[in-house]
Every structure is written in structure tokens, then in C-alpha cells.
Design a protein around this motif. Structure first.
Motif, PDB file in Angstrom:
ATOM      1  N   ASP A  63     116.150-183.343 -28.095  1.00 49.69           N
ATOM      2  CA  ASP A  63     117.405-182.641 -28.333  1.00 49.69           C
ATOM      3  C   ASP A  63     118.537-183.100 -27.437  1.00 49.69           C
ATOM      4  OD1 ASP A  63     116.087-181.121 -30.227  1.00 49.69           O
ATOM      5  OD2 ASP A  63     115.555-179.542 -28.784  1.00 49.69           O
ATOM      6  N   GLU A  64     118.271-183.895 -26.412  1.00 55.38           N
ATOM      7  CA  GLU A  64     119.334-184.324 -25.499  1.00 55.38           C
ATOM      8  C   GLU A  64     119.017-185.714 -24.977  1.00 55.38           C
ATOM      9  OE1 GLU A  64     119.610-181.997 -21.978  1.00 55.38           O
ATOM     10  OE2 GLU A  64     117.439-181.728 -21.795  1.00 55.38           O
ATOM     11  N   THR A  65     120.081-186.471 -24.727  1.00 55.20           N
ATOM     12  CA  THR A  65     119.971-187.798 -24.134  1.00 55.20           C
ATOM     13  C   THR A  65     120.499-187.831 -22.699  1.00 55.20           C
ATOM     14  OG1 THR A  65     122.121-188.413 -25.081  1.00 55.20           O
ATOM     15  CG2 THR A  65     120.129-188.930 -26.380  1.00 55.20           C
ATOM     16  N   TYR A  66     121.366-186.899 -22.367  1.00 56.40           N
ATOM     17  CA  TYR A  66     121.872-186.777 -21.001  1.00 56.40           C
ATOM     18  C   TYR A  66     122.284-185.326 -20.785  1.00 56.40           C
ATOM     19  CZ  TYR A  66     126.601-186.682 -22.950  1.00 56.40           C
ATOM     20  OH  TYR A  66     127.730-186.340 -23.659  1.00 56.40           O
ATOM     21  N   ARG A  67     122.439-184.967 -19.540  1.00 51.78           N
ATOM     22  CA  ARG A  67     122.894-183.627 -19.192  1.00 51.78           C
ATOM     23  C   ARG A  67     123.949-183.717 -18.094  1.00 51.78           C
ATOM     24  NH1 ARG A  67     117.463-183.129 -16.882  1.00 51.78           N
ATOM     25  NH2 ARG A  67     116.899-182.088 -18.819  1.00 51.78           N
ATOM     26  N   ILE A  68     124.850-182.749 -18.085  1.00 50.89           N
ATOM     27  CA  ILE A  68     125.918-182.661 -17.095  1.00 50.89           C
ATOM     28  C   ILE A  68     125.521-181.605 -16.071  1.00 50.89           C
ATOM     29  CG2 ILE A  68     128.349-182.201 -16.694  1.00 50.89           C
ATOM     30  CD1 ILE A  68     127.842-184.746 -18.258  1.00 50.89           C
ATOM     31  N   ARG A  69     125.461-182.000 -14.814  1.00 51.84           N
ATOM     32  CA  ARG A  69     125.046-181.103 -13.744  1.00 51.84           C
ATOM     33  C   ARG A  69     126.212-180.912 -12.768  1.00 51.84           C
ATOM     34  NH1 ARG A  69     119.139-182.978 -11.717  1.00 51.84           N
ATOM     35  NH2 ARG A  69     119.464-181.062 -10.488  1.00 51.84           N
ATOM     36  N   LYS A  70     126.629-179.664 -12.595  1.00 49.14           N
ATOM     37  CA  LYS A  70     127.728-179.327 -11.708  1.00 49.14           C
ATOM     38  C   LYS A  70     127.187-179.100 -10.291  1.00 49.14           C
ATOM     39  CE  LYS A  70     130.087-176.947 -15.490  1.00 49.14           C
ATOM     40  NZ  LYS A  70     130.696-175.654 -15.942  1.00 49.14           N
TER      41      LYS A  70
ATOM     42  N   ASN B 218     145.334-186.219  -6.388  1.00 51.27           N
ATOM     43  CA  ASN B 218     145.448-186.427  -7.822  1.00 51.27           C
ATOM     44  C   ASN B 218     145.347-185.100  -8.558  1.00 51.27           C
ATOM     45  OD1 ASN B 218     145.521-189.176  -7.224  1.00 51.27           O
ATOM     46  ND2 ASN B 218     143.300-189.370  -7.430  1.00 51.27           N
ATOM     47  N   ASP B 219     145.683-185.119  -9.827  1.00 53.70           N
ATOM     48  CA  ASP B 219     145.575-183.913 -10.645  1.00 53.70           C
ATOM     49  C   ASP B 219     144.101-183.593 -10.896  1.00 53.70           C
ATOM     50  OD1 ASP B 219     148.321-183.815 -10.785  1.00 53.70           O
ATOM     51  OD2 ASP B 219     148.407-184.987 -12.646  1.00 53.70           O
ATOM     52  N   PRO B 220     143.738-182.325 -10.841  1.00 50.75           N
ATOM     53  CA  PRO B 220     142.331-181.977 -11.114  1.00 50.75           C
ATOM     54  C   PRO B 220     141.963-182.254 -12.559  1.00 50.75           C
ATOM     55  CG  PRO B 220     143.675-180.001 -10.920  1.00 50.75           C
ATOM     56  CD  PRO B 220     144.552-181.149 -10.510  1.00 50.75           C
ATOM     57  N   THR B 221     140.716-182.501 -12.781  1.00 49.28           N
ATOM     58  CA  THR B 221     140.196-182.782 -14.117  1.00 49.28           C
ATOM     59  C   THR B 221     139.166-181.733 -14.499  1.00 49.28           C
ATOM     60  OG1 THR B 221     139.128-184.466 -15.497  1.00 49.28           O
ATOM     61  CG2 THR B 221     138.391-184.281 -13.222  1.00 49.28           C
ATOM     62  N   THR B 222     138.779-181.747 -15.746  1.00 48.44           N
ATOM     63  CA  THR B 222     137.821-180.767 -16.265  1.00 48.44           C
ATOM     64  C   THR B 222     136.434-181.394 -16.362  1.00 48.44           C
ATOM     65  OG1 THR B 222     138.387-181.379 -18.541  1.00 48.44           O
ATOM     66  CG2 THR B 222     139.594-179.542 -17.549  1.00 48.44           C
ATOM     67  N   VAL B 223     135.449-180.533 -16.383  1.00 43.60           N
ATOM     68  CA  VAL B 223     134.062-180.979 -16.515  1.00 43.60           C
ATOM     69  C   VAL B 223     133.730-181.123 -17.994  1.00 43.60           C
ATOM     70  CG1 VAL B 223     131.662-180.438 -15.957  1.00 43.60           C
ATOM     71  CG2 VAL B 223     133.485-179.769 -14.391  1.00 43.60           C
ATOM     72  N   PRO B 224     133.194-182.231 -18.424  1.00 44.34           N
ATOM     73  CA  PRO B 224     132.843-182.371 -19.851  1.00 44.34           C
ATOM     74  C   PRO B 224     131.749-181.397 -20.247  1.00 44.34           C
ATOM     75  CG  PRO B 224     131.984-184.223 -18.569  1.00 44.34           C
ATOM     76  CD  PRO B 224     132.874-183.444 -17.647  1.00 44.34           C
ATOM     77  N   ASP B 225     131.713-181.097 -21.519  1.00 42.83           N
ATOM     78  CA  ASP B 225     130.717-180.156 -22.031  1.00 42.83           C
ATOM     79  C   ASP B 225     129.337-180.779 -22.052  1.00 42.83           C
ATOM     80  OD1 ASP B 225     132.744-178.357 -22.408  1.00 42.83           O
ATOM     81  OD2 ASP B 225     133.087-178.937 -24.498  1.00 42.83           O
ATOM     82  N   ASP B 226     128.368-179.944 -21.781  1.00 43.71           N
ATOM     83  CA  ASP B 226     126.976-180.373 -21.855  1.00 43.71           C
ATOM     84  C   ASP B 226     126.504-180.230 -23.294  1.00 43.71           C
ATOM     85  OD1 ASP B 226     124.459-181.172 -21.276  1.00 43.71           O
ATOM     86  OD2 ASP B 226     123.850-179.357 -20.224  1.00 43.71           O
TER      87      ASP B 226
ATOM     88  N   ASN C 108     125.664-176.604 -25.455  1.00 42.45           N
ATOM     89  CA  ASN C 108     126.372-176.230 -26.681  1.00 42.45           C
ATOM     90  C   ASN C 108     125.401-176.043 -27.840  1.00 42.45           C
ATOM     91  OD1 ASN C 108     128.723-176.461 -25.211  1.00 42.45           O
ATOM     92  ND2 ASN C 108     129.125-178.556 -25.886  1.00 42.45           N
ATOM     93  N   LEU C 109     124.351-176.859 -27.885  1.00 42.24           N
ATOM     94  CA  LEU C 109     123.362-176.723 -28.950  1.00 42.24           C
ATOM     95  C   LEU C 109     122.626-175.397 -28.851  1.00 42.24           C
ATOM     96  CD1 LEU C 109     121.833-177.994 -31.347  1.00 42.24           C
ATOM     97  CD2 LEU C 109     120.291-179.049 -29.673  1.00 42.24           C
ATOM     98  N   ARG C 110     122.307-174.977 -27.634  1.00 44.74           N
ATOM     99  CA  ARG C 110     121.623-173.698 -27.462  1.00 44.74           C
ATOM    100  C   ARG C 110     122.522-172.526 -27.836  1.00 44.74           C
ATOM    101  NH1 ARG C 110     116.999-173.448 -24.295  1.00 44.74           N
ATOM    102  NH2 ARG C 110     117.590-171.322 -23.716  1.00 44.74           N
ATOM    103  N   GLU C 111     123.816-172.635 -27.539  1.00 43.67           N
ATOM    104  CA  GLU C 111     124.723-171.559 -27.927  1.00 43.67           C
ATOM    105  C   GLU C 111     124.902-171.484 -29.440  1.00 43.67           C
ATOM    106  OE1 GLU C 111     128.326-172.160 -25.843  1.00 43.67           O
ATOM    107  OE2 GLU C 111     127.467-171.743 -23.850  1.00 43.67           O
ATOM    108  N   GLN C 112     124.907-172.632 -30.103  1.00 46.56           N
ATOM    109  CA  GLN C 112     125.056-172.611 -31.554  1.00 46.56           C
ATOM    110  C   GLN C 112     123.823-172.021 -32.241  1.00 46.56           C
ATOM    111  OE1 GLN C 112     125.949-176.619 -32.750  1.00 46.56           O
ATOM    112  NE2 GLN C 112     127.942-176.657 -31.710  1.00 46.56           N
ATOM    113  N   LYS C 113     122.657-172.352 -31.717  1.00 49.41           N
ATOM    114  CA  LYS C 113     121.432-171.829 -32.323  1.00 49.41           C
ATOM    115  C   LYS C 113     121.172-170.377 -31.944  1.00 49.41           C
ATOM    116  CE  LYS C 113     118.903-176.191 -32.784  1.00 49.41           C
ATOM    117  NZ  LYS C 113     117.646-176.916 -32.425  1.00 49.41           N
TER     118      LYS C 113
END
Length: 335
Positions: free
Chosen positions: A94-101, A186-194, A198-203
Motif C-alpha cells: 500500500d505504500e512505497t515511501y512515508r513522510i516522517r516529521k 527563508n520562507d517556511p515551507t509545508t510538509v508534503p502529505d503522506d 491519506n489512504l487510511r483516512e479515505q478507507k
């Protein structure tokens, strides 16, 4: 006339130079004596004159703030940066990579760095302190140097032990400190979605029959031995030989139970009883007919069991099926 080539009579070529002083390679930096000579040693380990090395520690401008050393002036002070890194998941469907904060802490007293990832419940991966507090070397080929305050900024990437971190933002103390040092943030940036989150929230992955545990230990520990006392009376004058009867109501905050005691005066002619109402939970709107256990609950209890690990638990119906109320009969009076 040339001198004979004999010991002690040979010409010394160093007699022709003009400066005979000893080169200085030591100085004070932030109130601490350290080596500030050349960057590369010469032949035999000597320091080459005229070459200055980069500071091994963070250098703060002089004349501002305290004159104490950095390890005294900035004791227990740290800069906090919010960052994330992308981790590959090779063998997953279900996933190829994950975003870890994570949070990157830079301690001003000794230029040490600590990376901490906030712990999430039931994540299944080791979290917490990813990199313990110590000085981290720069990536090759500059691995002989260490990170200092000049290497930090927003919206940039930092390689810490072959793992690339992207700095997104910082707190207000860090922003003010770097701004006073003259660093253009520099200007702050946002964290990309994991994608997997998102798949778990949709299901809407929720268990069909979740385990719910009612913990009353905190209420017991906070309000143990705390009782509310109310003085009241029961007006029984409508009954035969009835009269008002004095009562004392006790409300126990530890478990929301109620106890009623009757005040019997001497020579009243009444039998003394220990309790008018024993200590128990009193329903606010009692039903005319006593119902079966579980019918008056908000949720339908399917099963009750006890486990040495989880304690006493019960399984509830996720569909929230309420028992069908019996049909009400209406009485019609014939006139």
C-alpha cells in the motif's frame, strides 16, 4: 674570499630574513582559549603562517549581550526547527515511501544537535530520539568539520548521517535569535502529505467492534474521600400518620454514588435504622418497569470478558442497535 666548507664556517641562509618573531596560533574565541592558526599543517606538523582556519565552533558577534563564554551565556538554550524526511518502504503493497516529521534541536552552548520524532500511538515503527545529542559532522568530503549555527536556515536540506532532512519552520525564539545574528531566513515551507495516511483516512479504517474501556481510576484518585452533604426532608404528610422526616444525603465524588440517612430524634417512636437508602447509583429518571441489563445503556453490550493484560473489557455493537421499545397502549374512556 670564500669560506672553507668546514663545520661552523658554512653560510646560514636564514640570516637574510628580516622577521624573526614566533607566529601566533592561539587566541580567545567567545572567551575560551583555542587554536586559531592555520588550516593545514606543514611539514613535520608545523602550522603554515598566513593561513587561517575556519572556526570549529559557532562564532557570535562581540559587543552584544554577555561577555561570558558561550557555554555559560547560552546554558540550557536551544534552537528548535521543524523538519521531515522521506523514508523508503521497499516491501509493502500500500505504500512505497512515508513522510516522517521530527524536531531538530540545536544547543547553543556546545553546538550539539538532537533529532527527536514525536511518538504516535500504534505507529508500528521505532520513534522518539532518532539521533542522540552530540556534535554531528558534515557530509563528505567535509566530514572533518561539524555543523554550527551558520548551517541552519529554513526551507533547506541537511544531511545528517546519510539521511536528508528538510527544514520547514522554527519557533519564535529561534527566528528572533537568528534574525539578531543577521541571518536572512527563508520562507517556511509545508510538509508534503503522506500517501499512506491519506489512504487510511479515505478507507475510514475503523474496527467494526472496537474495544472501549471505561477508566474510573482517575476520578477515584482525584476525589477519593470527598463527600458532599445535603440536609433535606421527606414530606410524608399525605400518608396516614405521616409527618415530615429529616434526612441527610451524601454524594460521593469518587464514584457518583448516593447515600441517604434518616435523622431520628430521641423518643420519636420510630425504629432506628442504619440507612434510609444504601450507597448506590441512583437513576435520575427511573422507569416504571425494571428492564433487563443492557437495555438502558447508550450502546448495546455484546459481550463482557476480563483479561489479565487489558483488565475488564466489554465489546460494544458498532451499529448502535437499540432494543425495540414495546408498543404503548392508549386507554380510551367511553363516555
Amino acid at each position: 674570499m670564500a669560506l672553507p666548507f668546514l663545520p661552523g664556517n658554512s653560510f646560514n641562509k636564514q640570516l637574510g630574513k628580516e622577521r624573526f618573531h614566533k607566529s601566533q596560533h592561539f587566541d580567545y574565541s567567545n572567551g575560551v582559549p583555542m587554536l586559531v592558526g592555520s588550516e593545514k599543517p606543514g611539514i613535520g606538523g608545523e602550522l603554515l603562517v598566513g593561513q587561517k582556519i575556519k572556526a570549529k565552533y559557532s562564532v557570535y558577534p562581540k559587543g552584544q549581550g554577555s561577555d561570558s563564554p558561550s557555554w555559560v551565556a547560552f546554558d540550557k538554550q536551544a534552537l528548535c526547527f521543524e523538519a521531515y524526511f522521506q523514508e523508503a518502504v521497499p516491501e509493502a503493497r500500500d505504500e512505497t515511501y512515508r513522510i516522517r516529521k521530527c524536531n531538530i534541536f540545536f544547543f547553543l552552548e556546545d553546538d550539539t544537535i538532537q533529532v527527536v520524532e514525536p511518538e504516535y500511538k500504534n505507529s508500528g515503527i521505532p520513534q522518539g530520539t532518532l539521533i542522540r545529542r552530540h556534535r554531528i559532522p558534515l557530509p563528505p568530503p567535509d566530514d572533518d568539520q561539524f555543523y554550527n549555527i551558520s548551517h541552519f536556515n529554513l526551507n533547506q536540506q541537511m544531511v545528517l548521517y546519510s539521511r536528508t532532512f528538510t527544514v520547514t519552520s522554527c519557533d519564535s525564539f529561534t527566528r528572533n535569535f537568528l534574525t539578531k545574528l543577521g541571518v536572512h531566513l527563508n520562507d517556511p515551507t509545508t510538509v508534503p502529505d503522506d500517501p499512506y495516511s491519506n489512504l487510511r483516512e479515505q478507507k475510514n479504517m475503523k474496527p467494526l467492534r472496537p474495544y472501549e474501556r471505561r477508566d474510573t481510576l482517575k476520578q477515584f484518585l482525584d476525589h477519593d474521600r470527598k463527600v458532599l452533604r445535603f440536609y433535606c426532608f421527606w414530606d410524608a404528610t399525605e400518608s396516614t400518620f405521616g409527618d415530615p422526616r429529616e434526612l441527610i444525603l451524601h454524594y460521593y465524588l469518587a464514584d457518583d454514588t448516593i447515600e441517604i440517612r434518616e435523622v431520628i430524634t430521641p423518643n420519636s417512636g420510630r425504629d432506628s435504622i442504619p440507612k434510609f437508602l444504601r450507597r448506590s447509583k441512583l437513576p435520575k429518571h427511573p422507569a416504571a418497569q425494571v428492564k433487563q441489563p443492557g437495555q438502558t445503556a447508550e450502546r448495546t453490550v455484546l459481550n463482557v470478558f476480563s483479561s489479565p493484560n487489558q483488565g475488564k473489557c466489554f465489546i460494544l455493537d458498532s451499529i448502535k442497535v437499540r432494543p425495540v421499545s414495546p408498543p404503548q397502549t392508549h386507554r380510551h374512556d367511553n363516555k
